[in-house]
Design a protein around this motif. Structure first.
Motif, PDB file in Angstrom:
ATOM      1  N   LEU A 499       0.799  -1.215   0.000  1.00 51.38           N
ATOM      2  CA  LEU A 499       0.000   0.000   0.000  1.00 51.38           C
ATOM      3  C   LEU A 499       0.834   1.268   0.000  1.00 51.38           C
ATOM      4  O   LEU A 499       0.399   2.300  -0.517  1.00 51.38           O
ATOM      5  CB  LEU A 499      -0.950   0.004   1.207  1.00 51.38           C
ATOM      6  CG  LEU A 499      -1.972   1.134   1.267  1.00 51.38           C
ATOM      7  CD1 LEU A 499      -2.878   1.111   0.037  1.00 51.38           C
ATOM      8  CD2 LEU A 499      -2.804   1.043   2.540  1.00 51.38           C
ATOM      9  N   GLU A 500       2.042   1.210   0.572  1.00 52.35           N
ATOM     10  CA  GLU A 500       2.852   2.433   0.645  1.00 52.35           C
ATOM     11  C   GLU A 500       3.503   2.792  -0.680  1.00 52.35           C
ATOM     12  O   GLU A 500       4.041   3.899  -0.833  1.00 52.35           O
ATOM     13  CB  GLU A 500       3.941   2.285   1.712  1.00 52.35           C
ATOM     14  CG  GLU A 500       5.047   1.288   1.384  1.00 52.35           C
ATOM     15  CD  GLU A 500       4.748  -0.121   1.865  1.00 52.35           C
ATOM     16  OE1 GLU A 500       5.711  -0.873   2.105  1.00 52.35           O
ATOM     17  OE2 GLU A 500       3.559  -0.463   1.990  1.00 52.35           O
ATOM     18  N   PHE A 501       3.474   1.891  -1.664  1.00 56.24           N
ATOM     19  CA  PHE A 501       4.089   2.158  -2.949  1.00 56.24           C
ATOM     20  C   PHE A 501       3.129   2.933  -3.857  1.00 56.24           C
ATOM     21  O   PHE A 501       2.005   3.257  -3.459  1.00 56.24           O
ATOM     22  CB  PHE A 501       4.538   0.853  -3.600  1.00 56.24           C
ATOM     23  CG  PHE A 501       5.570   0.108  -2.785  1.00 56.24           C
ATOM     24  CD1 PHE A 501       6.737   0.742  -2.383  1.00 56.24           C
ATOM     25  CD2 PHE A 501       5.355  -1.206  -2.408  1.00 56.24           C
ATOM     26  CE1 PHE A 501       7.705   0.072  -1.623  1.00 56.24           C
ATOM     27  CE2 PHE A 501       6.301  -1.886  -1.646  1.00 56.24           C
ATOM     28  CZ  PHE A 501       7.474  -1.248  -1.253  1.00 56.24           C
ATOM     29  N   LYS A 522      -7.494   2.989  -2.778  1.00 54.94           N
ATOM     30  CA  LYS A 522      -7.261   3.305  -4.184  1.00 54.94           C
ATOM     31  C   LYS A 522      -6.826   2.088  -4.997  1.00 54.94           C
ATOM     32  O   LYS A 522      -7.013   2.050  -6.215  1.00 54.94           O
ATOM     33  CB  LYS A 522      -6.223   4.415  -4.308  1.00 54.94           C
ATOM     34  CG  LYS A 522      -4.894   4.122  -3.635  1.00 54.94           C
ATOM     35  CD  LYS A 522      -3.972   5.336  -3.653  1.00 54.94           C
ATOM     36  CE  LYS A 522      -2.668   5.065  -2.909  1.00 54.94           C
ATOM     37  NZ  LYS A 522      -1.786   6.255  -2.904  1.00 54.94           N
ATOM     38  N   PHE A 523      -6.268   1.077  -4.340  1.00 52.05           N
ATOM     39  CA  PHE A 523      -5.824  -0.129  -5.046  1.00 52.05           C
ATOM     40  C   PHE A 523      -6.988  -0.989  -5.510  1.00 52.05           C
ATOM     41  O   PHE A 523      -6.797  -1.947  -6.259  1.00 52.05           O
ATOM     42  CB  PHE A 523      -4.910  -0.957  -4.139  1.00 52.05           C
ATOM     43  CG  PHE A 523      -5.577  -1.458  -2.885  1.00 52.05           C
ATOM     44  CD1 PHE A 523      -6.265  -2.662  -2.872  1.00 52.05           C
ATOM     45  CD2 PHE A 523      -5.526  -0.722  -1.707  1.00 52.05           C
ATOM     46  CE1 PHE A 523      -6.879  -3.123  -1.727  1.00 52.05           C
ATOM     47  CE2 PHE A 523      -6.140  -1.170  -0.552  1.00 52.05           C
ATOM     48  CZ  PHE A 523      -6.820  -2.368  -0.567  1.00 52.05           C
ATOM     49  N   ARG A 524      -8.216  -0.693  -5.075  1.00 53.55           N
ATOM     50  CA  ARG A 524      -9.369  -1.530  -5.405  1.00 53.55           C
ATOM     51  C   ARG A 524      -9.946  -1.251  -6.788  1.00 53.55           C
ATOM     52  O   ARG A 524     -10.928  -1.871  -7.193  1.00 53.55           O
ATOM     53  CB  ARG A 524     -10.457  -1.353  -4.338  1.00 53.55           C
ATOM     54  CG  ARG A 524      -9.994  -1.776  -2.958  1.00 53.55           C
ATOM     55  CD  ARG A 524     -11.133  -1.780  -1.956  1.00 53.55           C
ATOM     56  NE  ARG A 524     -10.664  -2.022  -0.606  1.00 53.55           N
ATOM     57  CZ  ARG A 524     -10.407  -3.222  -0.094  1.00 53.55           C
ATOM     58  NH1 ARG A 524     -10.582  -4.301  -0.839  1.00 53.55           N
ATOM     59  NH2 ARG A 524      -9.991  -3.355   1.149  1.00 53.55           N
ATOM     60  N   GLN A 525      -9.367  -0.330  -7.529  1.00 56.51           N
ATOM     61  CA  GLN A 525      -9.853  -0.021  -8.871  1.00 56.51           C
ATOM     62  C   GLN A 525      -9.438  -1.110  -9.866  1.00 56.51           C
ATOM     63  O   GLN A 525      -8.377  -1.726  -9.739  1.00 56.51           O
ATOM     64  CB  GLN A 525      -9.308   1.328  -9.331  1.00 56.51           C
ATOM     65  CG  GLN A 525      -9.746   2.507  -8.474  1.00 56.51           C
ATOM     66  CD  GLN A 525     -11.164   2.969  -8.785  1.00 56.51           C
ATOM     67  OE1 GLN A 525     -11.922   2.313  -9.507  1.00 56.51           O
ATOM     68  NE2 GLN A 525     -11.541   4.117  -8.244  1.00 56.51           N
ATOM     69  N   GLY A 631      -6.189  -6.778  -4.434  1.00 52.98           N
ATOM     70  CA  GLY A 631      -6.002  -7.196  -3.050  1.00 52.98           C
ATOM     71  C   GLY A 631      -4.913  -6.509  -2.288  1.00 52.98           C
ATOM     72  O   GLY A 631      -4.867  -6.635  -1.067  1.00 52.98           O
ATOM     73  N   ILE A 632      -3.947  -5.859  -2.928  1.00 49.03           N
ATOM     74  CA  ILE A 632      -2.773  -5.191  -2.364  1.00 49.03           C
ATOM     75  C   ILE A 632      -1.858  -6.128  -1.582  1.00 49.03           C
ATOM     76  O   ILE A 632      -0.738  -5.801  -1.262  1.00 49.03           O
ATOM     77  CB  ILE A 632      -3.153  -3.952  -1.523  1.00 49.03           C
ATOM     78  CG1 ILE A 632      -2.023  -2.896  -1.566  1.00 49.03           C
ATOM     79  CG2 ILE A 632      -3.526  -4.320  -0.095  1.00 49.03           C
ATOM     80  CD1 ILE A 632      -1.707  -2.361  -2.932  1.00 49.03           C
TER      81      ILE A 632
END
Length: 683
Positions: A499-501, A522-525, A631-632
Motif C-alpha cells: 500500500l505504501e508504494f 485506491k488499489f481496489r480499482q 487485493g494489495i
C-alpha cells in the motif's frame, strides 16, 4: 550487549496486573444472560419462540423475525421481517435464496455440493429458544453411483432462534470419518440472495458503502479481461454508466469482516451478516475474502482460495478423519421509520456486532462439537522485540498480531486450513505488547505473531497445550527479527502490504466512483496493472537509492508488459545503489519480502543483467491472484539472499529484479519491503 532485562521484568509485573484487570472486565462488563446473549433483550415483553413443522417446511417465529426452511433439505426459502413477507428474492427458485455450498473435487469429479439435508431433527423447542438440525449421512454404497455427487463428509446444518432476538443464528458441522474417500475442498460459504426490488444500498465499512448497480446491469455490460469484471454500458441508473463492477472490489480482510450487509429504503430495513469471531475461518486474520456484491448478495465466507490460491486448499487423504464447526454467525435485521436517516441502520448493525463479539463464545448452541466458555482456555503474555541494529534495548511489540494455530514453522498459519481441524485464535497486542487470547479450544498449539514495522514472522515453538479452563501465562516473549548486519538502505515499510508504494489513478475507462477519493482503498480499482506500461512505455522501472521515493517511484506491482498479438513480456526492474567501500571476503544480505505472488519467478542478479544463471531465484511461486482481484497483498513470503562481496563493487551497483513468467497480464509480484544489510561489524 546492554539489554534492559530489568525493564522487561517490570513490564512482566505490569502485564500480570493488566491481565488480571482485563479478565475481571471480561467477566463483569461482558456479562451474558442465561442463554449466553448480550444483556439487551427484554424477555418479559417479548413473545416466545414457536416452531411449526410440516412435510415440506419448517417455520420458526419469535414475533420479530420468521424464517421458513425447506424440510428436510435445510435451505432457507423465506425470511419475514418488518411487515415484508419475504426479504429474500422470491423470484428465484427456492433452493437459490438462502443456502450453503462447498466447492470441491475428488478423483473423477469436481463441482459444488449444496449440503442438502436428508433428515430433520428438533434439537430444542421452548419459548426461549428453538434449535433445529438438517443432517445428511454420507453413504459409501452410493459413492460413484449416484447422479448427484456429495462431499465425503457427514453434514449437520443448524438454525437457532432466540426469544427477543431480531434475527437468527446459523452454523454447520462437517464430519469426515475414517474410511471416507480422498477429497479437496476449495470453498465453504453461506449465501443470501435478497429481494432485488428492495435492497439497493450495500455497506461493508464506514467508508465503503454505496447504492449498487442492478444484476441486469451486469448482463447488459461489457465483460472485461478479468472474467468477474464488467463495464456497465447501459445501466438502469445512468449514474453508473462507464463504471466497472467487480465483486472483488468489495473484498475484506477477515479481521475487519465482522459486519456487512444491505439496506432497503422502502421500508427502511437492514439485513446484516455478523461474524463475531474468526476462529472458524481459514488462514489467519489478514486472509481476504468476499463480503457482499451485486445481486443483492450477502455472504458468510468460511474458507476459500481467494487471495491465497491452492496453498490453502483443504486436501484430505483417503480415510483421513476431520470435523469442524463453521459458525455460528448471526443474521441480524433492523428497521427505522421512513423519516429517519437510513445510515442509522448501519450504526445500529455495528453496535449489534460489538454486542455479539463480546458475548462470544455463545452459550446457547447445543451441538456437543461447539465448546462452551468453561471448556475453553486463556493464554496471555507480552511480546517484546530485540533488534540489535535498531535499538540496544528491548522494545515493546506494540500492536503485534498474536495468534494460536497448529504447530509449525514461522508463518505456517497462513496456509494452515485443516491440521488441528483448522481453528485459529488471534488478537491484537496493546501498545506495550501485552496480549490476551481467550476462548481457545482444547488442543496443542504454537504461538505465532508479527509486528508492524518489523520484518518476518515470530513463532514460539514450545507446545502450548490447552485443556478445559486453562489459564496459561507465557510471560515475556522476545522476538529477534532476522538481521545479519546494519541497514545500508531499504525500500518500503515492512507491513506485509504494497500500500505504501505508488498506486496509480485508474484509467478513465475503468472507474469505481466509490474509491476515487480514497487513499486507503485506491488499489481496489480495476485495471491498474495496465497503467504500468503507460507510465513506463519504453523502459522498465529504475529506482535509485537516495534519490528515488518509493511512494512515487516504485510501482505497487511488478507486472508483465503487453507485446504484439496479445502476448506479454517479462519485466526487469533495477535498483541502483552506491557503496563507498566493499569489505572483502564477507557476506552482505539482501532481504526481499513479497506481499503477493501469482505464478511468478523472481530472479535476482547483481551488476550483470545477462548472467545466464541468476544469483538467486524464488523459483515459481504463488497463485493468490491479488493483482487482478485488487487485493494489495496475498500470502506473505520472505526471501533472504546471501551476497558475497565478490558480487559487489565500490561505486554504483545495480540489482536486477526480473519476473520471468509472462503468459498473462495478471502474473507478477507485489513487494512488501526490500532491505540491504552490510556485513556484521568485526569485534
Amino acid at each position: 550487549m546492554n539489554v534492559s532485562w530489568r525493564k522487561a521484568k517490570s513490564w512482566g509485573l505490569a502485564l500480570f496486573i493488566t491481565m488480571a484487570v482485563e479478565m475481571f472486565l471480561v467477566s463483569q462488563c461482558f456479562a451474558k444472560d442465561t442463554h449466553g446473549r448480550p444483556k439487551k433483550y427484554d424477555h418479559t415483553t417479548s413473545p416466545g419462540v414457536t416452531l411449526n413443522v410440516t412435510d415440506k417446511e419448517v417455520v420458526i417465529d419469535n414475533g420479530i423475525v420468521q424464517i421458513t426452511i425447506a424440510n428436510p433439505e435445510g435451505y432457507l426459502t423465506g425470511v419475514s421481517y418488518g411487515g415484508v413477507h419475504n426479504i429474500l428474492e422470491y423470484h428465484n427458485k427456492e433452493p437459490n435464496r438462502g443456502y450453503w455450498d462447498v466447492v470441491w473435487d475428488t478423483n473423477g469429479y469436481n463441482g459444488t455440493d449444496w449440503l442438502l439435508g436428508s433428515s430433520f431433527n428438533v434439537v430444542v423447542e421452548n419459548e426461549d429458544q428453538v434449535e433445529v438440525s438438517f443432517t445428511y449421512k454420507w453413504d459409501s454404497t452410493t459413492w460413484n453411483t449416484s447422479q448427484v455427487w456429495r462431499i465425503p463428509a457427514n453434514v449437520d446444518r443448524r438454525y437457532i432462534m432466540l426469544r427477543g432476538s431480531s434475527g437468527f443464528y446459523a452454523y454447520s458441522i462437517l464430519d469426515r470419518e475414517e474410511g471416507m474417500p480422498a477429497a479437496k475442498m476449495y470453498q465453504i460459504r453461506s449465501v443470501y440472495k435478497l429481494d432485488e426490488q428492495r435492497f439497493h444500498y450495500m455497506a461493508i465499512s464506514d467508508d465503503r458503502q454505496r447504492t449498487m448497480p442492478m444484476p441486469q446491469d451486469r448482463d447488459t455490460g461489457l465483460p472485461l479481461a478479468f472474467k468477474e469484471a464488467v463495464l456497465l454500458t447501459n445501466p438502469t441508473n445512468p449514474d453508473f454508466r462507464g463504471e466497472v463492477d467487480d465483486k472483488y472490489q468489495y473484498s475484506c480482510e477477515d479481521k475487519n469482516n465482522k459486519v456487512h450487509g444491505w439496506i432497503s429504503f422502502d421500508p427502511q430495513i437492514g439485513f446484516w451478516i455478523i461474524t463475531p469471531t474468526n476462529e472458524f475461518r481459514s488462514a489467519g486474520p489478514v486472509k481476504q475474502d468476499l463480503t457482499s456484491h451485486v445481486g443483492p448478495i450477502s455472504l458468510a465466507m468460511f474458507h476459500s482460495a481467494h487471495y491465497a490460491g491452492y496453498d490453502v486448499t483443504m486436501s484430505f487423504q483417503q480415510g483421513e478423519p476431520w470435523k469442524k464447526v463453521f459458525g455460528p454467525y448471526y443474521v441480524y435485521l433492523n428497521s427505522i421509520s421512513q423519516d429517519t436517516d437510513f445510515h442509522q441502520l448501519w450504526d445500529d448493525a455495528k453496535h449489534q456486532m460489538i454486542q455479539e463479539t463480546r458475548s462470544w463464545p455463545y452459550e446457547f448452541p447445543l451441538s456437543n462439537d461447539f465448546p462452551k466458555s468453561v471448556e475453553r482456555g486463556f493464554v496471555f503474555g507480552r511480546l517484546l522485540i530485540h533488534d540489535r541494529y535498531k535499538l540496544r534495548t528491548i522494545m515493546a511489540g506494540s500492536y503485534a498480531w498474536i495468534g494460536l494455530a497448529a504447530p509449525g514453522v514461522a508463518g505456517s498459519w497462513q496456509t494452515e486450513t485443516k491440521v488441528h481441524v483448522g481453528y485459529q485464535f488471534w488478537t491484537r497486542a496493546d501498545r506495550n505488547g501485552g496480549f490476551l487470547i481467550k476462548g481457545v479450544h482444547e488442543g496443542t498449539y504454537n504461538l505465532f505473531g508479527w509486528v508492524p514495522g518489523f520484518i518476518g514472522d515470530y513463532v514460539y515453538i514450545e507446545d502450548i497445550i490447552i485443556t478445559q479452563g486453562s489459564v496459561i501465562k507465557l510471560g515475556n516473549l522476545v522476538y529477534e527479527p532476522l538481521r545479519n548486519g546494519p541497514t545500508l538502505w531499504q525500500i518500503g515499510i515492512p507491513d506485509r502490504t504494497a500500500l505504501e508504494f505508488y498506486v496509480p489513478q485508474p484509467s478513465s475507462l475503468f472507474v469505481n466512483k466509490l474509491y476515487t477519493d480514497s487513499d486507503q482503498n485506491k488499489f481496489r480499482q480495476y485495471g491498474l496493472w495496465e497503467r504500468y506500461a503507460e507510465l513506463y512505455p519504453d523502459n522498465d522501472l529504475i529506482y535509485t537509492v537516495g534519490q528515488s521515493d518509493y511512494h512515487t517511484d516504485w510501482f505497487f506491482a511488478q507486472v508483465t508488459r503487453k507485446a504484439e498479438n496479445n502476448t506479454y513480456k517479462p519485466t526487469t526492474w533495477q535498483i541502483i545503489f552506491a557503496l563507498h567501500d566493499v569489505i572483502p571476503s564477507t557476506n552482505y544480505t539482501l532481504r526481499i519480502a513479497l506481499a503477493s505472488a501469482t505464478r511468478s519467478e523472481l530472479q535476482v542478479r547483481f551488476n550483470d543483467p545477462e548472467l545466464t544463471i541468476p544469483h538467486f531465484t524464488t523459483m515459481v511461486i504463488g497463485s493468490d491472484n491479488a493483482i487482478a482481484r485488487h487485493g494489495i497483498h496475498g500470502i506473505y513470503r520472505l526471501f533472504n539472499v546471501d551476497v558475497p562481496s565478490e558480487w559487489l563493487c565500490v561505486g554504483n551497483n545495480t540489482i536486477y529484479l526480473k519476473q520471468t513468467k509472462h503468459e498473462s497480464p495478471f502474473f507478477g509480484v507485489m513487494y512488501d519491503y526490500i532491505r540491504f544489510e552490510g556485513p556484521p561489524p568485526t569485534t
